[in-house]
Design a protein around this motif. Structure first.
Motif: not given
Length: 151
Positions: A57-61, A92-98, A137-138
């Motif tokens: 699963l991949g999502t932005p915050v 799971l991987y997620v990306h957020g600014n802070s 991530c890899w």
């Protein structure tokens, strides 16, 4: 052949980088017998999950939570998959600014309810991804593929 499903909401160039690293890891030549299928979170269905041997699963915050698109995916598949997909390995991987804590917690709460089994610790990236983030991530993709590989 096993099937690895990557359900993602790739809404930015940064998320595209993370997604590509996950996909490269999942399709590494070092792991055999795994077909990788990708679905945008708004298009993924319960049938996709039923046909999968593992899920990433991949999502932005977004405002401290997973994206609405990934939430929609869970809303769509939760009850149809509740009994039939228990013990499904996931990552799971997620990306957020802070901060990504809330998004990770929310996804882990739902996957716990589904009875899915975490096969790799979540990869939470804040800010611009560095070399170590892309490597993580890899590794996520490769680990999930190796986990479900019949070889």
């Amino acid at each position: 052949m096993s099937r690895l499903l990557i359900v993602h909401h790739t809404a930015s160039p940064t998320l595209r980088e993370l997604f590509e690293s996950v996909r490269q890891g999942a399709t590494t030549d070092e792991v055999e017998g795994v077909e990788v299928v990708t679905r945008a979170a708004l298009r993924a269905t319960a049938v996709d999950v039923f046909e999968a041997d593992g899920v990433i699963l991949g999502t932005p915050v977004n405002i401290g939570y997973m994206s609405g698109a990934l939430k929609h995916f869970f809303d769509t598949v939760y009850y149809p998959c509740l009994e039939e997909t228990r013990r499904l390995p996931y990552g799971l991987y997620v990306h957020g600014n802070s901060d990504a804590t809330g998004a990770v917690r929310a996804v882990e709460s739902i996957t716990t309810g589904l009875g899915w089994q975490r096969a790799h610790p979540p990869v939470a990236v804040t800010g611009a991804p560095g070399k170590d983030d892309l490597a993580a991530c890899w590794e996520l993709g490769a680990t999930l593929a190796a986990t479900i590989s019949p070889a």
